[in-house]
Design a protein around this motif. Structure first.
Motif, PDB file in Angstrom:
ATOM      1  N   GLY A 173       0.817  -1.197   0.000  1.00 44.18           N
ATOM      2  CA  GLY A 173       0.000   0.000   0.000  1.00 44.18           C
ATOM      3  C   GLY A 173       0.853   1.250   0.000  1.00 44.18           C
ATOM      4  O   GLY A 173       2.068   1.208   0.214  1.00 44.18           O
ATOM      5  N   GLU A 174       0.193   2.371  -0.255  1.00 47.76           N
ATOM      6  CA  GLU A 174       0.914   3.634  -0.343  1.00 47.76           C
ATOM      7  C   GLU A 174       1.659   3.958   0.947  1.00 47.76           C
ATOM      8  O   GLU A 174       2.785   4.432   0.938  1.00 47.76           O
ATOM      9  N   TRP A 175       1.047   3.703   2.072  1.00 48.28           N
ATOM     10  CA  TRP A 175       1.654   4.023   3.358  1.00 48.28           C
ATOM     11  C   TRP A 175       2.190   2.779   4.072  1.00 48.28           C
ATOM     12  O   TRP A 175       2.512   2.825   5.248  1.00 48.28           O
ATOM     13  N   LYS A 176       2.281   1.690   3.359  1.00 51.15           N
ATOM     14  CA  LYS A 176       2.764   0.417   3.913  1.00 51.15           C
ATOM     15  C   LYS A 176       1.971   0.010   5.159  1.00 51.15           C
ATOM     16  O   LYS A 176       2.512  -0.385   6.182  1.00 51.15           O
ATOM     17  N   THR A 177       0.638   0.117   5.054  1.00 50.70           N
ATOM     18  CA  THR A 177      -0.223  -0.229   6.176  1.00 50.70           C
ATOM     19  C   THR A 177      -1.068  -1.471   5.914  1.00 50.70           C
ATOM     20  O   THR A 177      -1.769  -1.932   6.801  1.00 50.70           O
ATOM     21  N   GLU A 178      -0.998  -2.013   4.694  1.00 46.59           N
ATOM     22  CA  GLU A 178      -1.781  -3.198   4.360  1.00 46.59           C
ATOM     23  C   GLU A 178      -0.861  -4.422   4.357  1.00 46.59           C
ATOM     24  O   GLU A 178       0.259  -4.374   3.849  1.00 46.59           O
TER      25      GLU A 178
END
Length: 118
Positions: free
Chosen positions: A101-106
């Motif tokens: 994910g864009e914010w490395k949260t998935e």
């Protein structure tokens, strides 16, 4: 000397009483190096050195102690930095890590095959 005789800590305490600030910083560096050298073979001695430094409450000794610790962790000038998962260039494979994910949260698919380095 501390590596071979931990009783030398009493002498270090006595030396600190008349030492200049620069000498106290150098003593802090020496204490850190002695502690690091003892960790693999004499962990109890390393722990005692660390406890000794903490109980001194001497800012100059702590400054040298932590400056040596920071210098140990810093990369050597002219050497290449070790590669980590965070050094993946933008636009690279999405399966480069466990987080996506864009914010490395998935969370990425844990069963997806891991790419091998080329």
């Amino acid at each position: 000397m501390l590596v071979t005789d931990i009783a030398a800590l009493d002498s270090v305490r006595n030396m600190l009483r008349g030492a200049s600030q620069a000498d106290r910083i150098a003593i802090g560096i020496g204490l850190h190096r002695a502690e690091e050298r003892c960790i693999p073979t004499k962990p109890d001695v390393a722990r005692r050195i660390g406890d000794f430094v903490a109980k001194l409450h001497d800012g100059s000794v702590l400054k040298g102690y932590f400056a040596d610790q920071d210098a140990e962790m810093a990369p050597i000038p002219g050497s290449s930095a070790p590669s980590t998962a965070n050094n993946v260039p933008a636009g690279s494979s999405s399966n480069a890590g466990l987080m996506t994910g864009e914010w490395k949260t998935e969370l990425a698919d844990p069963f997806k095959p891991v790419p091998l380095p080329e």
